[in-house]
Design an enzyme around this catalytic site. Structure first.
Site, PDB file in Angstrom:
ATOM      1  N   HIS A  20       0.975  -1.146   0.033  1.00 28.88           N
ATOM      2  CA  HIS A  20      -0.019  -0.339   0.140  1.00 28.88           C
ATOM      3  C   HIS A  20       0.730   1.770   0.054  1.00 28.88           C
ATOM      4  O   HIS A  20       0.586   2.090  -0.127  1.00 28.88           O
ATOM      5  CB  HIS A  20      -1.053  -0.026   1.045  1.00 28.88           C
ATOM      6  CG  HIS A  20      -2.060   1.052   0.868  1.00 28.88           C
ATOM      7  ND1 HIS A  20      -3.298   0.854   0.077  1.00 28.88           N
ATOM      8  CD2 HIS A  20      -2.220   2.096   1.448  1.00 28.88           C
ATOM      9  CE1 HIS A  20      -4.143   1.436   0.119  1.00 28.88           C
ATOM     10  NE2 HIS A  20      -3.705   2.403   1.429  1.00 28.88           N
ATOM     11  N   HIS A  31     -10.637   2.882  -0.010  1.00 25.58           N
ATOM     12  CA  HIS A  31     -10.860   2.761   1.029  1.00 25.58           C
ATOM     13  C   HIS A  31     -11.447   1.913   0.832  1.00 25.58           C
ATOM     14  O   HIS A  31     -12.670   1.017   1.821  1.00 25.58           O
ATOM     15  CB  HIS A  31     -11.199   3.130   1.474  1.00 25.58           C
ATOM     16  CG  HIS A  31     -10.116   4.224   2.848  1.00 25.58           C
ATOM     17  ND1 HIS A  31     -11.052   3.721   4.032  1.00 25.58           N
ATOM     18  CD2 HIS A  31      -9.404   4.541   2.920  1.00 25.58           C
ATOM     19  CE1 HIS A  31     -10.134   4.442   4.943  1.00 25.58           C
ATOM     20  NE2 HIS A  31      -8.601   4.821   4.523  1.00 25.58           N
ATOM     21  N   ARG A  87      -7.366  15.623   2.151  1.00 31.50           N
ATOM     22  CA  ARG A  87      -6.022  16.199   2.004  1.00 31.50           C
ATOM     23  C   ARG A  87      -4.892  16.545   1.134  1.00 31.50           C
ATOM     24  O   ARG A  87      -4.484  17.025   0.987  1.00 31.50           O
ATOM     25  CB  ARG A  87      -5.997  15.596   3.547  1.00 31.50           C
ATOM     26  CG  ARG A  87      -7.373  15.704   4.427  1.00 31.50           C
ATOM     27  CD  ARG A  87      -5.993  15.797   6.068  1.00 31.50           C
ATOM     28  NE  ARG A  87      -5.348  13.878   6.100  1.00 31.50           N
ATOM     29  CZ  ARG A  87      -7.366  12.922   6.561  1.00 31.50           C
ATOM     30  NH1 ARG A  87      -8.155  13.072   6.286  1.00 31.50           N
ATOM     31  NH2 ARG A  87      -6.996  11.777   6.482  1.00 31.50           N
ATOM     32  N   GLN A 142      -9.813   3.367  10.730  1.00 35.41           N
ATOM     33  CA  GLN A 142     -10.295   4.779  11.701  1.00 35.41           C
ATOM     34  C   GLN A 142     -11.049   5.809  11.373  1.00 35.41           C
ATOM     35  O   GLN A 142     -11.732   5.189  10.674  1.00 35.41           O
ATOM     36  CB  GLN A 142      -9.020   5.561  10.702  1.00 35.41           C
ATOM     37  CG  GLN A 142      -7.667   5.420  10.235  1.00 35.41           C
ATOM     38  CD  GLN A 142      -7.723   4.969   9.003  1.00 35.41           C
ATOM     39  OE1 GLN A 142      -9.073   4.104   7.911  1.00 35.41           O
ATOM     40  NE2 GLN A 142      -6.597   4.878   7.911  1.00 35.41           N
ATOM     41  N   GLU A 155      -3.023   5.588  12.522  1.00 35.02           N
ATOM     42  CA  GLU A 155      -3.501   6.480  11.236  1.00 35.02           C
ATOM     43  C   GLU A 155      -4.995   7.332  11.672  1.00 35.02           C
ATOM     44  O   GLU A 155      -5.607   7.533  10.877  1.00 35.02           O
ATOM     45  CB  GLU A 155      -3.773   5.497  10.408  1.00 35.02           C
ATOM     46  CG  GLU A 155      -2.775   4.749   9.614  1.00 35.02           C
ATOM     47  CD  GLU A 155      -2.395   4.212   8.272  1.00 35.02           C
ATOM     48  OE1 GLU A 155      -4.056   3.784   7.488  1.00 35.02           O
ATOM     49  OE2 GLU A 155      -2.274   3.297   7.630  1.00 35.02           O
ATOM     50  N   SER A 156      -5.136   8.084  12.257  1.00 35.23           N
ATOM     51  CA  SER A 156      -5.691   8.810  12.312  1.00 35.23           C
ATOM     52  C   SER A 156      -5.882   9.794  11.678  1.00 35.23           C
ATOM     53  O   SER A 156      -5.019  10.323  11.230  1.00 35.23           O
ATOM     54  CB  SER A 156      -5.271   9.660  14.347  1.00 35.23           C
ATOM     55  OG  SER A 156      -5.480   8.743  15.129  1.00 35.23           O
ATOM     56  N   GLN A 157      -7.310  10.640  11.768  1.00 37.81           N
ATOM     57  CA  GLN A 157      -7.022  11.457  10.468  1.00 37.81           C
ATOM     58  C   GLN A 157      -6.876  12.506  10.723  1.00 37.81           C
ATOM     59  O   GLN A 157      -7.218  13.873  12.114  1.00 37.81           O
ATOM     60  CB  GLN A 157      -8.969  11.343  10.027  1.00 37.81           C
ATOM     61  CG  GLN A 157      -9.330   9.391   9.668  1.00 37.81           C
ATOM     62  CD  GLN A 157      -8.343   9.725   8.365  1.00 37.81           C
ATOM     63  OE1 GLN A 157      -9.345   9.848   7.417  1.00 37.81           O
ATOM     64  NE2 GLN A 157      -7.286   8.478   8.614  1.00 37.81           N
ATOM     65  N   ASN A 181      -3.537   4.641  -7.358  1.00 45.44           N
ATOM     66  CA  ASN A 181      -3.150   4.487  -6.485  1.00 45.44           C
ATOM     67  C   ASN A 181      -3.618   2.535  -6.934  1.00 45.44           C
ATOM     68  O   ASN A 181      -3.699   2.671  -7.483  1.00 45.44           O
ATOM     69  CB  ASN A 181      -4.672   4.759  -5.530  1.00 45.44           C
ATOM     70  CG  ASN A 181      -5.080   3.756  -4.317  1.00 45.44           C
ATOM     71  OD1 ASN A 181      -6.284   2.729  -4.957  1.00 45.44           O
ATOM     72  ND2 ASN A 181      -4.612   3.664  -3.371  1.00 45.44           N
ATOM     73  N   SER A 195      -4.667  -0.960  -5.259  1.00 44.79           N
ATOM     74  CA  SER A 195      -5.124  -1.449  -4.587  1.00 44.79           C
ATOM     75  C   SER A 195      -4.948  -3.192  -4.430  1.00 44.79           C
ATOM     76  O   SER A 195      -5.892  -3.727  -5.384  1.00 44.79           O
ATOM     77  CB  SER A 195      -6.672  -1.436  -4.120  1.00 44.79           C
ATOM     78  OG  SER A 195      -6.873  -2.133  -2.750  1.00 44.79           O
TER      79      SER A 195
END
Length: 739
Positions: free
Chosen positions: A56, A102, A123, A247, A321-323, A540, A542
């Site tokens: 990832h 996700h 972000r 998260q 991995e807190s947002q 990305n 996955s």
């Protein structure tokens, strides 16, 4: 207070191999210890290597393939390697966009998994200096006769809606597909588009010896630890309980974070050396990648990191991995300016470290040095794996798909309109605020969404597309088709395609057949992108989308943006007036391989050979573009799932019009999915001009009427149905299935 776990010693790690559960192989561990750092890594260091070397974060299995993408294009300002890609749209402005997956988090905690997927991609956009102006999604679920899938649809859509609506970014478009192969592994891909002045462009760099590293945003908790590893593993029903890897998001805090970061970028650009989102692998990936890109080192004191929970270890702080968190590199001596701005937004902002010139990555906690490794060992020295590749046996002797017999085209059309992949998604997108910011010119439901660029005559068209059934049958041709269909959606909306992002959703790279599918589809995508001058500027990967050994269909989602140079070119799919002539651009063959008709008739998995001609695709797109620019078209709609029959019905649904016409096509060919086709309507006064422009590329089908009926005589029958009946079926099918 939470009891602290005793961490394994380096020797115990070597003996007990906990890193294998974190996705690091024994060979990789030995290479790190013996070749890269010359000693046994401690517990924290082993955890850092595990996440940074996960698929990832590092793309260690897919990088050899990703290099085959075409990234060059005439408009590229920033290609892959930063938070998002950036393209020139003229007048000193740029469009910024990227997509992220996700998938695994959304299966375990569907609401939070989907919501935080939206937050993370936003972000990435504002970290480049852009204002996020729109988001789109691309979703795949199992069939709706399964209660778990209905639950996932409800929760995932609610999560996307809640985050986007709260933060005030319109969700303007997307796509949803249904197939049993996604039963244990739904796909949740989210794309965000931003707008910026080129002068405001920022990158993720920790540069300038002695400059400060500033942590901003939410506090760090124990959520999302090993989220990157979690996303780089195959799934099983037993693992479903792994909720600590998911998260939790706060869109209101994200809105404050966006505004604060953009204020610094716009008003204090000279003191901001770099900025990056804390996404996958949290604080370690953002800090190590920023140092790697700047060829610098970094030292941080973890005691200074704002923490939500007591007694957090260095391992937990770095891997969380807190947002809603960002990392800034700020010119030494100017820190207070940044701290004051964040204080005004009531957000944490703390100097946690500084840039060094020795390219070492050092972390301190409680006065102890807990990590001391070369930056390059975490980011650049990942061992790439070119996996064995093998063409699936099912493709060795594929035959042309059977041509079905259709006795009653009206009944077939009605049944197709009720298929969940084709049926109206209004029950989904009505949950999204698509009009916030007041720039949305074309809302969900047409070929592409369109967002105006304020204070100019320009607009941006955007879409997400992929037909995984085609990829399953022929990954190379299917990859070309995915890009081409996205481009047709942009062209039908009045735009010129300018670039793509992607989410490459595949099974395990350890499976030679899955790896071959990835390689072939990337090559097909690359060839089509070069033809359309739509470079791959971000994306990305996955992998490991498998549950209990069952893989999804290979699903490389294409997110495309187009430029509409004059808002007068904006075109929608709906017929506009009675008496307009309706034309079909492009020839129709017997193309039923991977079609919705094939699925309707029970062909699962799909069978047959795909036909596709990139030259014809290019010619038909160029004709449609020219006709729009010459103001000859009242409407334009690309043909995709369900073929001509479905496209004709969709063009009628938003008007109170009917249609009458005649075609040399057979009943079955009404539902053939031959590529490279558009259906367009032309005012009677423009027919001669359009026919002169189109030549033999278009054929007259008939005319719109003011009657509530579609009537099309075919070579072997007639399609005759009430428009109101068809519309009721199309509009109500998904709601019925969800009950």
């Amino acid at each position: 207070m939470q009891q602290l776990k005793t961490e394994l010693t380096p020797e115990e790690i070597r003996e007990q191999k906990p890193y294998e559960a974190w996705g690091l192989s024994e060979q990789e561990y030995d290479y790190i210890a013996q070749k890269l750092i010359g000693r046994l890594p401690n517990y924290t260091e082993t955890g850092l290597f595990a996440v940074m070397w996960s698929e990832h974060c590092s793309y260690k299995n897919s990088k050899p393939i990703l290099r085959k993408f075409w990234n060059d294009g005439s408009r590229v300002i920033q290609g892959p390697g930063e938070g998002a890609g950036v393209l020139d749209i003229g007048d000193g402005q740029a469009v910024v966009f990227k997509a992220e997956s996700h998938n695994h988090p959304s299966f375990v905690e569907p609401f939070e998994g989907a919501a935080t997927g939206v937050g993370g991609i936003i972000r990435d956009i504002f970290s480049m200096g852009a204002k996020p102006i729109a988001s789109l999604d691309s979703l795949r679920f199992g069939e709706l006769d399964n209660p778990k899938n209905r639950y996932l649809v409800n929760e995932i859509v609610a999560g996307i809606a809640a985050y986007g609506n709260c933060i005030g970014i319109p969700t303007v478009g997307g796509e949803i597909g249904f197939d049993a192969v996604y039963d244990g592994n739904p796909l949740v891909n989210v794309m965000c588009v931003g707008l910026m002045d080129q002068a405001d462009l920022k990158q993720g760099r920790a540069k300038g010896t002695g400059n400060s590293i500033i942590y901003v945003g939410a506090k760090t908790g124990r959520d999302g630890i090993h989220g990157a590893t979690f996303a780089s593993n195959e799934f099983s029903e037993e693992k479903e309980a792994d909720r600590s890897a998911v998260q939790v998001g706060d869109p209101f805090m994200e809105k404050l974070l966006t505004d604060a970061c953009l204020e610094i970028i716009h008003d204090h650009a000279e003191i901001l050396m770099g900025i990056q989102d804390m996404g996958a692998a949290g604080l370690v990936s953002s800090s190590a990648e920023m140092a790697s890109k700047a060829k610098s080192g970094v030292t941080m004191n973890l005691d200074l990191v704002p923490q939500r929970e007591p007694g957090m270890s260095a391992y937990e702080i770095m891997l969380s991995e807190s947002q809603e968190r960002m990392l800034l590199c700020v010119k030494k001596g100017e820190e207070q300016t940044v701290l004051d701005i964040f204080a005004r937004y009531d957000l944490d902002a703390v100097v946690v470290g500084h840039v060094t010139d020795d390219r070492q990555y050092r972390l301190y906690q409680h006065g102890q040095l807990v990590t001391d490794v070369p930056v390059t060992s975490l980011v650049d020295d990942v061992v790439e794996h070119e996996q064995p590749s093998r063409k699936p046996a099912r493709l060795e002797n594929s035959q042309p798909a059977q041509t079905p017999t259709i006795k009653d085209p009206a009944e077939t059309l009605k049944a197709l309109l009720a298929q969940p992949t084709i049926a109206s998604k209004k029950s989904v997108y009505k949950q999204y605020d698509s009009q916030v910011q007041a720039n949305t010119a074309v809302t969900p439901g047409s070929d592409a969404a369109v967002v105006r660029v304020r204070h100019t005559k320009k607009a941006l068209a955007m879409t997400t597309d992929c037909n995984a059934r085609y990829i399953y049958l022929d990954p190379f041709v299917g990859g070309q088709i995915a890009v081409s269909e996205a481009a047709r959606n942009i062209v039908a909306s009045g735009g010129v395609p300018i670039g793509i992002t992607d989410c490459l959703n595949f099974g395990s790279p350890d499976d030679p057949e899955s790896y071959w599918e990835l390689d072939q589809s990337v090559q097909g995508i690359a060839q089509a992108c070069e033809r359309f001058d739509t470079p791959v500027i971000s994306g990305n990967v996955s992998m490991y989308n498998e549950t209990d050994g069952h893989s999804i269909y290979p699903t490389p989602m294409i997110g495309m943006v187009g430029l509409i140079e004059d808002i007068n070119y904006i075109t929608t799919q709906s017929f506009k007036h009675a008496g307009d002539a309706v034309y079909l651009i492009g020839d129709t063959g017997d193309d039923f391989a991977g079609s919705e008709l094939q699925k309707l008739q029970g062909q699962v998995p799909p069978t047959g050979q795909l036909n596709f001609d990139l030259d014809a695709e290019t010619a038909h797109q160029q004709l449609t573009q020219k006709a729009i620019r010459k103001n000859l078209l009242e409407s334009a709609h690309d043909l995709s799932e369900g073929g001509l029959g479905v496209a004709l019905a969709e063009a009628l649904f938003d008007s109170s019009l009917g249609f009458e016409g005649r075609t040399s096509l057979t009943n079955a060919q009404l539902f053939s999915e031959t590529q490279s086709r558009f259906i367009v309507s032309v005012d009677a006064g423009n027919q001669a001009k359009f026919e002169a422009l189109a030549g033999n590329q278009a054929v007259l089908l008939g005319h719109t009427t003011d009657q509530d009926q579609v009537s099309l005589t075919t070579a072997d029958g007639e399609l005759k149905a009430s428009c109101a009946d068809l519309k009721a079926t199309f509009g109500g099918a998904l709601g019925c299935l969800m009950k």
